[in-house]
Design a protein around this motif. Sequence first.
Motif, PDB file in Angstrom:
ATOM      1  N   ALA A 226       0.836  -1.184   0.000  1.00 12.18           N
ATOM      2  CA  ALA A 226       0.000   0.000   0.000  1.00 12.18           C
ATOM      3  C   ALA A 226       0.881   1.248   0.000  1.00 12.18           C
ATOM      4  O   ALA A 226       2.074   1.198   0.321  1.00 12.18           O
ATOM      5  CB  ALA A 226      -0.913  -0.009   1.229  1.00 12.18           C
ATOM      6  N   ALA A 227       0.297   2.360  -0.393  1.00 13.93           N
ATOM      7  CA  ALA A 227       1.045   3.609  -0.403  1.00 13.93           C
ATOM      8  C   ALA A 227       1.560   3.925   1.002  1.00 13.93           C
ATOM      9  O   ALA A 227       0.846   3.730   2.000  1.00 13.93           O
ATOM     10  CB  ALA A 227       0.151   4.738  -0.914  1.00 13.93           C
ATOM     11  N   ASN A 228       2.794   4.380   1.070  1.00 15.57           N
ATOM     12  CA  ASN A 228       3.461   4.736   2.332  1.00 15.57           C
ATOM     13  C   ASN A 228       3.703   3.533   3.249  1.00 15.57           C
ATOM     14  O   ASN A 228       3.978   3.711   4.440  1.00 15.57           O
ATOM     15  CB  ASN A 228       2.666   5.799   3.094  1.00 15.57           C
ATOM     16  N   GLU A 229       3.593   2.341   2.708  1.00 15.11           N
ATOM     17  CA  GLU A 229       3.883   1.127   3.500  1.00 15.11           C
ATOM     18  C   GLU A 229       5.334   0.702   3.264  1.00 15.11           C
ATOM     19  O   GLU A 229       5.815   0.703   2.130  1.00 15.11           O
ATOM     20  CB  GLU A 229       2.938  -0.003   3.107  1.00 15.11           C
ATOM     21  N   SER A 230       6.028   0.367   4.341  1.00 14.45           N
ATOM     22  CA  SER A 230       7.429  -0.029   4.228  1.00 14.45           C
ATOM     23  C   SER A 230       7.542  -1.523   3.926  1.00 14.45           C
ATOM     24  O   SER A 230       6.641  -2.311   4.247  1.00 14.45           O
ATOM     25  CB  SER A 230       8.182   0.301   5.515  1.00 14.45           C
ATOM     26  N   ILE A 231       8.650  -1.881   3.315  1.00 16.33           N
ATOM     27  CA  ILE A 231       8.925  -3.281   2.973  1.00 16.33           C
ATOM     28  C   ILE A 231      10.151  -3.728   3.775  1.00 16.33           C
ATOM     29  O   ILE A 231      11.264  -3.252   3.537  1.00 16.33           O
ATOM     30  CB  ILE A 231       9.213  -3.437   1.474  1.00 16.33           C
ATOM     31  N   PRO A 232       9.982  -4.636   4.731  1.00 15.47           N
ATOM     32  CA  PRO A 232      11.140  -5.126   5.493  1.00 15.47           C
ATOM     33  C   PRO A 232      11.830  -6.279   4.757  1.00 15.47           C
ATOM     34  O   PRO A 232      11.186  -7.098   4.102  1.00 15.47           O
ATOM     35  CB  PRO A 232      10.511  -5.610   6.796  1.00 15.47           C
ATOM     36  N   PHE A 233      13.136  -6.326   4.850  1.00 15.91           N
ATOM     37  CA  PHE A 233      13.903  -7.429   4.263  1.00 15.91           C
ATOM     38  C   PHE A 233      15.258  -7.486   4.950  1.00 15.91           C
ATOM     39  O   PHE A 233      15.647  -6.590   5.709  1.00 15.91           O
ATOM     40  CB  PHE A 233      14.060  -7.258   2.740  1.00 15.91           C
ATOM     41  N   THR A 234      15.977  -8.571   4.673  1.00 19.84           N
ATOM     42  CA  THR A 234      17.305  -8.784   5.246  1.00 19.84           C
ATOM     43  C   THR A 234      18.322  -8.882   4.126  1.00 19.84           C
ATOM     44  O   THR A 234      18.131  -9.644   3.175  1.00 19.84           O
ATOM     45  CB  THR A 234      17.350 -10.067   6.101  1.00 19.84           C
ATOM     46  N   ARG A 269      21.250   3.793   1.865  1.00 19.96           N
ATOM     47  CA  ARG A 269      22.665   3.492   1.607  1.00 19.96           C
ATOM     48  C   ARG A 269      23.270   2.953   2.895  1.00 19.96           C
ATOM     49  O   ARG A 269      23.138   3.561   3.956  1.00 19.96           O
ATOM     50  CB  ARG A 269      23.414   4.737   1.136  1.00 19.96           C
ATOM     51  N   ILE A 270      23.937   1.782   2.793  1.00 20.17           N
ATOM     52  CA  ILE A 270      24.483   1.108   3.969  1.00 20.17           C
ATOM     53  C   ILE A 270      25.970   0.860   3.763  1.00 20.17           C
ATOM     54  O   ILE A 270      26.376   0.362   2.702  1.00 20.17           O
ATOM     55  CB  ILE A 270      23.775  -0.237   4.240  1.00 20.17           C
ATOM     56  N   ASP A 271      26.784   1.228   4.743  1.00 17.61           N
ATOM     57  CA  ASP A 271      28.213   0.905   4.748  1.00 17.61           C
ATOM     58  C   ASP A 271      28.445  -0.277   5.671  1.00 17.61           C
ATOM     59  O   ASP A 271      27.897  -0.335   6.782  1.00 17.61           O
ATOM     60  CB  ASP A 271      29.040   2.098   5.229  1.00 17.61           C
ATOM     61  N   ALA A 272      29.245  -1.218   5.239  1.00 20.13           N
ATOM     62  CA  ALA A 272      29.495  -2.433   6.038  1.00 20.13           C
ATOM     63  C   ALA A 272      30.920  -2.906   5.837  1.00 20.13           C
ATOM     64  O   ALA A 272      31.466  -2.826   4.730  1.00 20.13           O
ATOM     65  CB  ALA A 272      28.509  -3.538   5.656  1.00 20.13           C
ATOM     66  N   THR A 273      31.516  -3.408   6.907  1.00 25.89           N
ATOM     67  CA  THR A 273      32.835  -4.047   6.863  1.00 25.89           C
ATOM     68  C   THR A 273      32.657  -5.505   7.245  1.00 25.89           C
ATOM     69  O   THR A 273      32.115  -5.806   8.318  1.00 25.89           O
ATOM     70  CB  THR A 273      33.819  -3.367   7.834  1.00 25.89           C
ATOM     71  N   VAL A 274      33.085  -6.418   6.371  1.00 21.00           N
ATOM     72  CA  VAL A 274      32.887  -7.847   6.585  1.00 21.00           C
ATOM     73  C   VAL A 274      34.242  -8.535   6.571  1.00 21.00           C
ATOM     74  O   VAL A 274      35.047  -8.337   5.650  1.00 21.00           O
ATOM     75  CB  VAL A 274      31.969  -8.460   5.506  1.00 21.00           C
ATOM     76  N   SER A 275      34.516  -9.343   7.584  1.00 23.51           N
ATOM     77  CA  SER A 275      35.778 -10.074   7.677  1.00 23.51           C
ATOM     78  C   SER A 275      35.831 -11.174   6.631  1.00 23.51           C
ATOM     79  O   SER A 275      34.801 -11.645   6.135  1.00 23.51           O
ATOM     80  CB  SER A 275      35.942 -10.678   9.072  1.00 23.51           C
ATOM     81  N   GLY A 282      21.982  -7.732   7.829  1.00 25.87           N
ATOM     82  CA  GLY A 282      21.338  -6.580   8.451  1.00 25.87           C
ATOM     83  C   GLY A 282      19.889  -6.483   8.029  1.00 25.87           C
ATOM     84  O   GLY A 282      19.559  -6.677   6.847  1.00 25.87           O
ATOM     85  N   GLU A 283      19.026  -6.207   8.979  1.00 27.05           N
ATOM     86  CA  GLU A 283      17.604  -6.028   8.689  1.00 27.05           C
ATOM     87  C   GLU A 283      17.364  -4.586   8.257  1.00 27.05           C
ATOM     88  O   GLU A 283      17.770  -3.652   8.941  1.00 27.05           O
ATOM     89  CB  GLU A 283      16.758  -6.379   9.912  1.00 27.05           C
ATOM     90  N   GLN A 284      16.714  -4.407   7.134  1.00 27.71           N
ATOM     91  CA  GLN A 284      16.454  -3.084   6.580  1.00 27.71           C
ATOM     92  C   GLN A 284      14.988  -2.995   6.173  1.00 27.71           C
ATOM     93  O   GLN A 284      14.254  -3.993   6.147  1.00 27.71           O
ATOM     94  CB  GLN A 284      17.353  -2.827   5.359  1.00 27.71           C
ATOM     95  N   SER A 285      14.564  -1.774   5.862  1.00 33.67           N
ATOM     96  CA  SER A 285      13.216  -1.566   5.330  1.00 33.67           C
ATOM     97  C   SER A 285      13.239  -0.338   4.437  1.00 33.67           C
ATOM     98  O   SER A 285      13.999   0.609   4.685  1.00 33.67           O
ATOM     99  CB  SER A 285      12.193  -1.396   6.456  1.00 33.67           C
ATOM    100  N   VAL A 286      12.451  -0.351   3.390  1.00 35.03           N
ATOM    101  CA  VAL A 286      12.342   0.782   2.476  1.00 35.03           C
ATOM    102  C   VAL A 286      10.870   1.052   2.206  1.00 35.03           C
ATOM    103  O   VAL A 286      10.024   0.145   2.277  1.00 35.03           O
ATOM    104  CB  VAL A 286      13.076   0.524   1.146  1.00 35.03           C
ATOM    105  N   THR A 287      10.580   2.296   1.889  1.00 40.03           N
ATOM    106  CA  THR A 287       9.216   2.702   1.561  1.00 40.03           C
ATOM    107  C   THR A 287       9.206   3.263   0.150  1.00 40.03           C
ATOM    108  O   THR A 287       9.819   4.318  -0.107  1.00 40.03           O
ATOM    109  CB  THR A 287       8.704   3.768   2.546  1.00 40.03           C
TER     110      THR A 287
END
Length: 329
Positions: A226-234, A269-275, A282-287
């Motif tokens: 729906a409009a203005n609804e966020s989408i969670p994902f990993t 935009r996500i910055d990450a350092t991975v060994s 990381g759990e994120q969400s976008v609208t």
Amino acid sequence: MSHRTSSWTRFGFVRRYPFDLAAVSIGAILAYLVVTSFGADSTLRLFVTVPFALFLPGYALVSILFPAGERSARETAATTADARPRGIDATERVGLAFVLSLAIVPVVVLALPLVGTELTTTSIAAAVGLVTIVFAQLGVVRRLRTASGKRFTVAPIASLGRLRRDESAVATASSVLLVVAIGTAVSALVVAFLLPVSAGGYTELGLYSEDEDGEVVAGALPSEVAANESIPFTIAVENQEGSEQNYTVVVQEQTLEDGEVVERTELRRIDATVSDGATGTGEQSVTPTAAANETVRISVLLYHGEPPATPTNENAAEETHFWVTVTGE
């Protein structure tokens, strides 16, 4: 006086510890630190990897098999019933060290998955270093159990003097040429074997979401919101590059017409350092910002370090995406 005698006795083992095997053990530790600390494109790392993988393990094993020095012709003719361990000279040791290293390292690499260890630069370097040090210590025990007058010792100056006085110069020259030939062949194998291992790493990007049972799965992202609804994902980033990596993840909303992107909107935009050998999640969400009843593509773009001024699916190191329609509700 008795105190001084006690001190000499206490440090007697240290004074008798073979210099060459001490150098092999210390060299294996230093090589492990260099290989795991420098990137795959480091010249120092390549320079250290050659003796670390193609000489030190074999030399340590040769020390176990042949703790004694080479017999002279007079010693050989004196008795054939001597129980002294068979010895070889320094030239033969160097040649065998290359040959045995070529046998040891592949066995170590093949054994790692059998014990449940992933094949990474760190795990391979640690295994080769550990095997080298263990072999070197067993070689120390074998050599110190050999009579002092018969055990192999490292004396470069004395060896050069004997070489000048040696009447069989042709045989000696042949042995030296054999070692040089083996070394040349081994160096050629470095390009075909070691470099692909260090430079042939990869990064894997994954996109996951929770299903109705709360399990994290792939391919369960919603196709409508729906409009203005966020989408969670990993987001999951697996680093198998051979060294620690700095990543930037750009989440972009894209509007397409006739298969071409006509509008881009950066959502996150996500910055990450991975060994090395690890997986960062990381759990994120976008609208989505699209208008009602509009279908857009949500692209997740992965970059090594900073992304370009205009991130696209084509210039990303890795990318994944899903489609979503914004409903009017």
